[in-house]
Scaffold this motif. Structure first.
Motif, PDB file in Angstrom:
ATOM      1  N   ILE A   1      48.444  32.141  42.058  1.00 37.82           N
ATOM      2  CA  ILE A   1      47.094  32.218  42.021  1.00 37.82           C
ATOM      3  C   ILE A   1      46.837  32.305  43.631  1.00 37.82           C
ATOM      4  O   ILE A   1      47.511  31.663  44.361  1.00 37.82           O
ATOM      5  CB  ILE A   1      46.531  30.686  41.470  1.00 37.82           C
ATOM      6  CG1 ILE A   1      46.770  30.884  40.146  1.00 37.82           C
ATOM      7  CG2 ILE A   1      45.031  30.516  41.681  1.00 37.82           C
ATOM      8  CD1 ILE A   1      46.142  29.570  39.301  1.00 37.82           C
TER       9      ILE A   1
ATOM     10  N   ALA B   1      45.608  43.041  35.820  1.00 43.02           N
ATOM     11  CA  ALA B   1      45.957  44.292  36.712  1.00 43.02           C
ATOM     12  C   ALA B   1      46.356  45.522  35.838  1.00 43.02           C
ATOM     13  O   ALA B   1      46.096  46.250  36.135  1.00 43.02           O
ATOM     14  CB  ALA B   1      46.870  43.767  37.723  1.00 43.02           C
TER      15      ALA B   1
ATOM     16  N   ILE C   1      48.163  35.698  34.958  1.00 44.20           N
ATOM     17  CA  ILE C   1      47.475  36.146  36.245  1.00 44.20           C
ATOM     18  C   ILE C   1      48.360  36.018  37.424  1.00 44.20           C
ATOM     19  O   ILE C   1      48.021  36.373  38.480  1.00 44.20           O
ATOM     20  CB  ILE C   1      45.973  35.745  36.292  1.00 44.20           C
ATOM     21  CG1 ILE C   1      46.218  33.995  36.629  1.00 44.20           C
ATOM     22  CG2 ILE C   1      45.033  35.901  35.177  1.00 44.20           C
ATOM     23  CD1 ILE C   1      44.893  33.479  37.318  1.00 44.20           C
TER      24      ILE C   1
ATOM     25  N   PHE D   1      36.058  42.973  33.897  1.00 41.74           N
ATOM     26  CA  PHE D   1      36.236  41.797  33.251  1.00 41.74           C
ATOM     27  C   PHE D   1      35.647  42.098  31.665  1.00 41.74           C
ATOM     28  O   PHE D   1      34.814  42.742  31.517  1.00 41.74           O
ATOM     29  CB  PHE D   1      35.165  40.872  33.754  1.00 41.74           C
ATOM     30  CG  PHE D   1      35.736  40.016  34.879  1.00 41.74           C
ATOM     31  CD1 PHE D   1      36.469  38.981  34.641  1.00 41.74           C
ATOM     32  CD2 PHE D   1      35.344  40.461  36.188  1.00 41.74           C
ATOM     33  CE1 PHE D   1      37.014  38.184  35.771  1.00 41.74           C
ATOM     34  CE2 PHE D   1      36.005  39.707  37.325  1.00 41.74           C
ATOM     35  CZ  PHE D   1      36.868  38.666  36.884  1.00 41.74           C
TER      36      PHE D   1
ATOM     37  N   GLY E   1      45.898  39.323  37.883  1.00 37.78           N
ATOM     38  CA  GLY E   1      44.660  39.098  37.257  1.00 37.78           C
ATOM     39  C   GLY E   1      43.615  38.006  37.762  1.00 37.78           C
ATOM     40  O   GLY E   1      43.715  37.443  38.504  1.00 37.78           O
ATOM     41  N   SER E   2      42.408  38.046  37.201  1.00 38.04           N
ATOM     42  CA  SER E   2      41.429  37.132  37.247  1.00 38.04           C
ATOM     43  C   SER E   2      40.912  36.459  36.118  1.00 38.04           C
ATOM     44  O   SER E   2      40.585  37.263  34.807  1.00 38.04           O
ATOM     45  CB  SER E   2      40.308  37.782  38.122  1.00 38.04           C
ATOM     46  OG  SER E   2      40.803  38.296  39.091  1.00 38.04           O
TER      47      SER E   2
ATOM     48  N   HIS F   1      41.542  34.096  40.949  1.00 41.05           N
ATOM     49  CA  HIS F   1      41.984  35.519  41.388  1.00 41.05           C
ATOM     50  C   HIS F   1      43.552  35.025  41.482  1.00 41.05           C
ATOM     51  O   HIS F   1      43.874  34.201  42.454  1.00 41.05           O
ATOM     52  CB  HIS F   1      41.527  36.047  42.705  1.00 41.05           C
ATOM     53  CG  HIS F   1      39.977  36.256  42.620  1.00 41.05           C
ATOM     54  ND1 HIS F   1      39.381  36.241  43.694  1.00 41.05           N
ATOM     55  CD2 HIS F   1      39.133  36.221  41.594  1.00 41.05           C
ATOM     56  CE1 HIS F   1      38.108  36.581  43.626  1.00 41.05           C
ATOM     57  NE2 HIS F   1      37.984  36.586  42.233  1.00 41.05           N
TER      58      HIS F   1
ATOM     59  N   CYS G   1      40.432  39.550  33.426  1.00 36.44           N
ATOM     60  CA  CYS G   1      40.658  40.921  33.737  1.00 36.44           C
ATOM     61  C   CYS G   1      42.103  41.096  34.333  1.00 36.44           C
ATOM     62  O   CYS G   1      42.527  40.108  34.830  1.00 36.44           O
ATOM     63  CB  CYS G   1      39.908  41.573  35.184  1.00 36.44           C
ATOM     64  SG  CYS G   1      40.406  42.993  35.666  1.00 36.44           S
TER      65      CYS G   1
ATOM     66  N   TYR H   1      37.325  33.977  34.593  1.00 34.60           N
ATOM     67  CA  TYR H   1      36.104  33.659  35.134  1.00 34.60           C
ATOM     68  C   TYR H   1      35.576  32.820  34.040  1.00 34.60           C
ATOM     69  O   TYR H   1      35.384  33.287  33.017  1.00 34.60           O
ATOM     70  CB  TYR H   1      35.001  34.797  35.584  1.00 34.60           C
ATOM     71  CG  TYR H   1      33.443  34.328  35.890  1.00 34.60           C
ATOM     72  CD1 TYR H   1      33.157  33.556  36.799  1.00 34.60           C
ATOM     73  CD2 TYR H   1      32.459  34.330  34.673  1.00 34.60           C
ATOM     74  CE1 TYR H   1      31.941  32.894  37.227  1.00 34.60           C
ATOM     75  CE2 TYR H   1      31.297  33.843  35.057  1.00 34.60           C
ATOM     76  CZ  TYR H   1      30.834  33.176  36.216  1.00 34.60           C
ATOM     77  OH  TYR H   1      29.697  32.797  36.435  1.00 34.60           O
TER      78      TYR H   1
ATOM     79  N   GLU I   1      47.846  37.266  41.450  1.00 30.20           N
ATOM     80  CA  GLU I   1      48.497  38.457  41.781  1.00 30.20           C
ATOM     81  C   GLU I   1      48.178  39.592  40.474  1.00 30.20           C
ATOM     82  O   GLU I   1      48.283  40.621  40.789  1.00 30.20           O
ATOM     83  CB  GLU I   1      49.512  38.300  42.120  1.00 30.20           C
ATOM     84  CG  GLU I   1      49.724  37.566  43.901  1.00 30.20           C
ATOM     85  CD  GLU I   1      51.130  37.541  44.189  1.00 30.20           C
ATOM     86  OE1 GLU I   1      51.391  37.191  45.241  1.00 30.20           O
ATOM     87  OE2 GLU I   1      52.135  37.473  43.501  1.00 30.20           O
TER      88      GLU I   1
ATOM     89  N   GLU J   1      35.908  30.692  39.351  1.00 31.99           N
ATOM     90  CA  GLU J   1      36.279  32.076  39.226  1.00 31.99           C
ATOM     91  C   GLU J   1      37.723  31.947  39.897  1.00 31.99           C
ATOM     92  O   GLU J   1      37.947  31.497  40.904  1.00 31.99           O
ATOM     93  CB  GLU J   1      35.603  32.959  39.835  1.00 31.99           C
ATOM     94  CG  GLU J   1      36.076  34.678  40.019  1.00 31.99           C
ATOM     95  CD  GLU J   1      35.334  35.695  40.258  1.00 31.99           C
ATOM     96  OE1 GLU J   1      34.183  35.703  39.588  1.00 31.99           O
ATOM     97  OE2 GLU J   1      35.566  36.528  41.109  1.00 31.99           O
TER      98      GLU J   1
ATOM     99  N   ASN K   1      43.429  32.377  44.901  1.00 34.07           N
ATOM    100  CA  ASN K   1      41.729  31.961  45.271  1.00 34.07           C
ATOM    101  C   ASN K   1      41.203  31.491  43.921  1.00 34.07           C
ATOM    102  O   ASN K   1      41.448  31.545  42.919  1.00 34.07           O
ATOM    103  CB  ASN K   1      41.065  32.985  45.631  1.00 34.07           C
ATOM    104  CG  ASN K   1      39.755  32.443  46.145  1.00 34.07           C
ATOM    105  OD1 ASN K   1      38.796  31.909  45.695  1.00 34.07           O
ATOM    106  ND2 ASN K   1      39.603  32.737  47.451  1.00 34.07           N
TER     107      ASN K   1
END
Ligand code: NAI
Ligand code: SOE
Length: 394
Positions: free
Chosen positions: A154, A302, A151, A311, A285-286, A281, A300, A288, A283, A279, A156
């Protein structure tokens, strides 16, 4: 096969969870690093200790933890008592050369946690603090994806721990609502699990800016005994006494690596049971996770095709962390017990292989420093910077 004798101090909720893990670990992870033997369990009187031994499968029982700590046959001291006794037991156990696993929070505050950290460092014993939720396979999978760069950088982290067992004002004033025993309220009890996630998955926290509230200022007195977590109510006629800890807190956080986020915890959120979530986030992907659906990691990326972006659910199983020891088909169901079994496996492995295990007392101490800073920030209404105390220690 090597056998390690366990002296477990406390026979309540966590006594049950840890005893289950000692019994179950070799059934899942075989060959086991060592077989844990349930040698002696301790509670506050002989009757409670005997009941605990009969129920939890310990060979011996005692109402004197000092004798058990001094027993040369014991290899591991497992501390599953309320928070006010963790330090005294751990320091004595370290001096006696025992390996130690302590329940969370490590201590009531950072100063107390530091005495425990110093004691295990001097003694050179293995030490672990039982933030077991990070051993949920889906959480370990999130860590793997992050370490593999899946992902990206990072940005957040949003973490919550929401429960409702104390939302009823007639939930009694157990030890969890008393500062002299618990140290703090929702913060130490459940917020620390989220802080552990944040540090494990993102990195060290450098700054906090918090608010905290005590919604129910007095509760029916519960004199002694295990905490029934709101399942037994105090009646209208039971005298009340003051709650002197937080029921809820929310904090903004900054991480040393530049990420930002928030952490919140409450035991007064009707409808939420063990709503421990994050959760993240990045740069690219994310991710949860919600412990109430703990077989699942929502992902999820990008670079997913534009017409399929969103998701999707990965169900943890044999292809994922600890999968070799757990159930052979994804989504058969990971339980609370399995997180404790994995914790026990990793702790015994560290003893037998003479390696470090995480989270250890240094992590427990740093989480206590962050917790103290959250309370300080909430009280003063300012950002509190942690650079000098926790950031970049490792
Ligand atoms: P509990 O109230 O259910 O049980 C505590 C037990 O310790 C009782 O049987 C009590 O009589 C005994 N005890 C108290 N003082 C003692 C002493 N000096 N010597 C021997 N026995 C003593 O408490 P619970 O829920 O088991 O909590 C224990 C610890 O585990 C706490 O630090 C708590 O924060 C932590 N915990 C961690 C969880 C996790 O998910 N990792 C879940 C629940 C609790
Ligand atoms: C009560 O809030 C409690 O038992 C906590 O003490 C635990 O740490 C948490 O995992 C479950 O809830």
């Amino acid at each position: 096969m090597k056998k390690l004798n366990v002296g477990m101090i406390g026979g309540g909720f966590m006594g049950k969870a840890h005893a289950l893990a000692y019994a179950g670990m070799p059934m899942f992870f075989w060959p086991a690093p060592a077989v844990p033997h349930r040698h002696t369990v301790v509670d506050v009187n002989d009757q409670l200790a005997k009941d605990a031994a009969d129920r939890l499968g310990f060979e011996h029982y005692s109402s004197n933890w000092r004798e058990v700590v001094a027993n040369p046959d014991i290899d591991i001291i497992d501390i599953v008592t309320p928070n006010d006794s963790h330090a005294e037991i751990a320091i004595a156990a370290a001096k006696a050369g025992k390996h130690i696993i302590s329940e969370k929070p490590l201590a009531r505050n950072a100063a107390e946690a530091k005495t425990m950290l110093d004691a295990v460092n001097v003694a050179g014993v293995k030490h672990m603090v039982a933030f077991n939720y990070r051993r949920t396979p889906a959480v370990a999978l999130a860590k793997k994806y992050i370490e593999e760069g899946r992902i990206g950088k990072i940005l957040n982290f949003r973490g919550t721990y929401l429960q409702d067992w104390s939302a009823d004002p007639n939930s009694p004033l157990s030890w969890r609502f008393q500062k002299k025993i618990a140290g703090s309220g929702a913060l130490g009890d459940i917020g620390t699990h989220v802080i552990d996630f944040a540090r494990y998955l993102v990195g060290e926290i450098s700054d906090v800016n918090a608010v905290a509230k005590t919604w129910i200022p007095e509760r029916p007195v519960q004199s002694g005994g295990a905490d029934k977590l709101g399942t037994v109510k105090g009646g209208e006629d039971v005298p009340k006494a003051a709650v002197d800890v937080d029921d809820e807190f929310t904090t903004l956080v900054k991480f040393a690596n530049g990420a930002i986020g928030s952490i919140e915890a409450t035991r007064n959120a009707w409808g939420r049971n063990n709503f421990l979530t994050f959760e993240i986030h990045g740069e690219k992907g994310s991710l949860y996770f919600n412990y109430e659906r703990r077989d699942e990691l929502q992902v999820c990326f990008a670079d997913d095709p534009g017409d399929a972006k969103g998701f999707r659910t990965v169900y943890t199983g044999p292809a994922h962390p600890y999968g070799e020891g757990l159930w052979p088909i994804p989504a058969l169901g990971i339980g609370y017990g399995e997180t404790k079994i994995i914790e026990t496996y990793d702790f015994l492995k560290s003893i037998v292989e003479d390696t470090n295990v995480s989270p250890d007392f240094l992590d427990g101490y740093q989480i206590a420093v962050i917790s103290d800073a959250i309370l300080e920030s909430a009280e003063k209404g300012v950002w509190v910077n942690l650079n000098k105390s926790v950031a970049n220690v490792r």
